[in-house]
Write an enzyme that holds these catalytic residues in place. Structure first.
Site, short mmCIF file in Angstrom:
data_model
loop_
_atom_site.label_atom_id
_atom_site.label_comp_id
_atom_site.label_asym_id
_atom_site.label_seq_id
_atom_site.Cartn_x
_atom_site.Cartn_y
_atom_site.Cartn_z
N CYS A 129 1.18 2.02 12.24
CA CYS A 129 2.19 1.64 11.25
C CYS A 129 2.58 2.88 10.47
CB CYS A 129 1.69 0.54 10.33
SG CYS A 129 0.41 1.04 9.16
N HIS A 144 0.83 -1.21 0.00
CA HIS A 144 0.00 0.00 0.00
C HIS A 144 0.86 1.25 0.00
CE1 HIS A 144 0.65 -1.29 4.20
NE2 HIS A 144 0.79 -0.01 4.46
#
Length: 642
Positions: free
Chosen positions: A180, A67
């Protein structure tokens, strides 16, 4: 927004031909490009690889979720591909990956698609979903599987708060924080993994997610107080000071996905050492939590300081070449000094007030407050209202955006995605800008000009009194709000080219650690060997204008240390002003004192006198070591000799 609004037939590569990690990435990027979801294929491809360089997105269980969040994305989308044979994706569990979801998030990050991505991350924790996707024979079947397991948004948000416990809420409560680097996939997968495992274990849990859309399900001070243990599964910095004194398990975010049961068990183990935050409980944001005005102000000041310190020191170095060496029209002109001045004054210092205002607003209204706050700060700069105007702009923008959020809370769900990318910034910047331009700047500019004129005209008893007050304030709480208020006043004066206040604040902040060190040398028998071991470090910190070196002594004996330090710091500040000291730097202590060459001797005399006053006063009023302390001292010496 449902997941199938982002994952469509055109973004599905049902049977990947790829046999390597790079080939998978290439194939899925091509799929998104062919579907018209990207503005810049190569830039998006580079962003995906940059994310992989941080840590693999092969999360295990046969899943990989590459991503990236970048302006190379035209519209938010999810690409899906599967490989029956499997591909070595360097997954966390070392097994081949079979299911690949590539997430393309635009830089603006509308909250609606981020919520959908969070749901997808949680869905993939379900083994049945993974098996069904691997067996799917058509694109339509893939979409049907995803749609069937796509929970309603309200249910998803509700489940995100506390996993269904089988015990009372206060019994064995476990808290967790997940984060994250991009805040898109791993953040939510770790959260769902922990919640699912906690539900099966019958353990009540609440998980705070630090994702791209900001902090969700924020842990409260009361919850932290009641918690048996806290799990921090994060690959980026999160606020851990609030967990001082608790049983804290700190691991990478991937461990939240792979090892939820082990982490929960560790969080329940009260025999583990308690977490000690940097600076101790005093920096914790819970319990005696700092809220309101001070919290928001400190968020702005702490983010502003790197610009102030770096810019100020570069300007000070430029002065070493000559007081006007940065000006091409002057006789002492130096090209390198001009470059330093352009970096320090023209860039770092120019960002000082916008950063201050932006981060104050962000503390109040989260990310939507940043842009209006920074624009308000820029208007304060250009409008002449300076530091004071920047402070007002920060609070103004923050509370305006909070109001805008409430006003727009009744809009249809279909417009939800336009809020963070269009409505909040547009209305926030417009309203903040107009109020600053027409209402705040005119009177604040007058007040700012009056303050600068008054400071510049101060002499004699007035300037000495100012130095006495600012110097003394630096020693009252040594890094706390009063100390910061004195320093902030000095920084504000720098913007008006007046260096007297920052000089008084600097010398006042240097005295406490220097005085503690000198007191230990003069009154050696009143200090333990362990305490005397900090003499050198306190001398270095004091010389460098790091007041916090004296904090352990002030915390242990505040009624004697603080008054002693105030006396010396106030004296040093007053004397420095009487000598006419004006150091053109916001930080540095002795290392920048030579920039005011004409008053260097006066500065050093003031520092020595102030240090001796505090050192002698504290040494005289400090009690002798108790019998217990003397016994401990002898035991320490015997152990060292043995």
């Amino acid at each position: 927004m449902r997941i199938t609004d982002l994952l469509t037939a055109s973004t599905i590569a049902l049977d990947l031909r790829a046999s390597s990690k790079d080939a998978v990435i290439n194939e899925l990027v091509d799929t998104l490009w062919s579907a018209g979801k990207l503005n810049d294929k190569e830039k998006y491809h580079a962003a995906i690889h940059a994310r992989e360089a941080q840590s693999t997105t092969g999360i295990g269980e046969g899943i990989a979720i590459p991503h990236a969040k970048t302006d190379a994305v035209k519209t938010p989308a999810i690409a899906f591909g599967k490989s029956k044979p499997g591909v070595d994706y360097q997954s966390l569990d070392g097994t081949p990956a079979h299911l690949f979801f590539m997430i393309a998030a635009p830089a603006g990050g509308a909250q609606t698609h981020l919520d959908a991505l969070a749901k997808l991350s949680g869905m993939l924790m379900n083994e049945d979903v993974r098996r069904q996707l691997l067996d799917a024979r058509s694109k339509e079947e893939v979409l049907a599987i995803i749609d069937a397991h796509d929970e309603p948004e309200e249910r998803h948000k509700e489940a995100a708060v506390v996993a269904a416990p089988t015990q009372e809420p206060d019994e064995n409560l476990i808290l967790a924080v997940t984060a994250c680097p991009t805040g898109i996939a791993h953040t939510y997968m770790a959260a769902d993994s922990l919640k699912n495992k906690a539900a099966r274990m019958g353990v009540p849990i609440k998980v705070e997610t630090n994702g791209s859309g900001g902090v969700k399900n924020k842990l409260t001070a009361d919850e932290i107080r009641r918690a048996k243990g806290i799990i921090v599964a994060a690959d980026v910095n999160v606020d851990t000071a609030r967990f001082h004194g608790k049983n804290v398990v700190m691991v990478p975010v991937a461990d939240g996905i792979k090892r939820p049961e082990e982490l929960i068990t560790m969080a329940q183990d009260e025999s583990r050492p308690k977490f000690v935050a940097k600076g101790g409980a005093g920096t914790s944001s819970t319990g005696s939590e700092k809220t309101g005005f001070y919290k928001h102000l400190m968020n702005g000041v702490s983010n502003m300081l790197p610009f102030v310190v770096a810019g100020g020191i570069l300007m000070a170095i430029a002065f070493m070449f000559g007081i006007t060496s940065f000006d091409p029209t002057k006789s002492d002109y130096n090209p390198f000094a001009q470059a330093l001045w352009a970096i320090g004054n023209g860039s770092a210092f120019a960002l000082m007030i916008p950063i201050l205002a932006g981060f104050i607003a962000m503390s109040i209204a989260d990310r939507p407050g940043l842009a209006p706050g920074m624009v308000g700060g820029m208007l304060a700069m250009s409008g002449g209202s300076g530091f004071l105007g920047g402070l007002i702009a920060g609070f103004l923008a923050g509370y305006l955006v909070q109001g805008i959020k409430k006003l727009l809370s009744f809009l249809p769900r279909a417009l939800e995605g336009t809020k963070p990318t269009l409505l909040y910034p547009l209305l926030g910047v417009l309203s903040t800008g107009l109020i600053m331009y027409y209402i705040i700047n005119p009177p604040t500019k007058w007040l700012n000009d009056w303050m600068n004129t008054t400071l510049s005209g101060m002499n004699g008893a007035n300037i000495v009194l100012l130095g006495l007050i600012l110097g003394g304030m630096m020693a009252i709480d040594m890094g706390g709000p009063i100390n910061k208020a004195s320093y902030a006043f000095g920084i504000a004066a720098i913007a008006g080219n007046n260096y007297a206040p920052i000089t008084a604040a600097m010398i006042g902040g240097m005295v406490p650690p220097l005085a503690i060190a000198v007191s230990m040398m003069l009154f050696k028998r009143k200090y333990t060997k362990t305490q005397r071991g900090s003499i050198v470090s306190n001398l270095i910190m004091g010389a460098s204008f790091i007041t916090e070196g004296a904090i352990p002594f002030a915390a242990a004996d505040p009624l004697r240390v603080i008054p002693s330090m105030i006396a010396g710091s106030a004296t040093a500040g007053a004397m420095a002003m009487a000598f006419g000291c004006r150091i053109p730097a916001p930080h540095g202590g002795l290392w920048v004192a030579g920039l005011d060459k004409g008053h260097l001797f006066g500065f050093l005399v003031s520092l020595v006198v102030g240090t001796l006053i505090s050192a002698v006063i504290y040494g005289l009023i400090k009690p002798k070591l108790s019998e217990e302390e003397l016994a401990q001292e002898m035991d320490t010496e015997r152990a060292a000799q043995a």
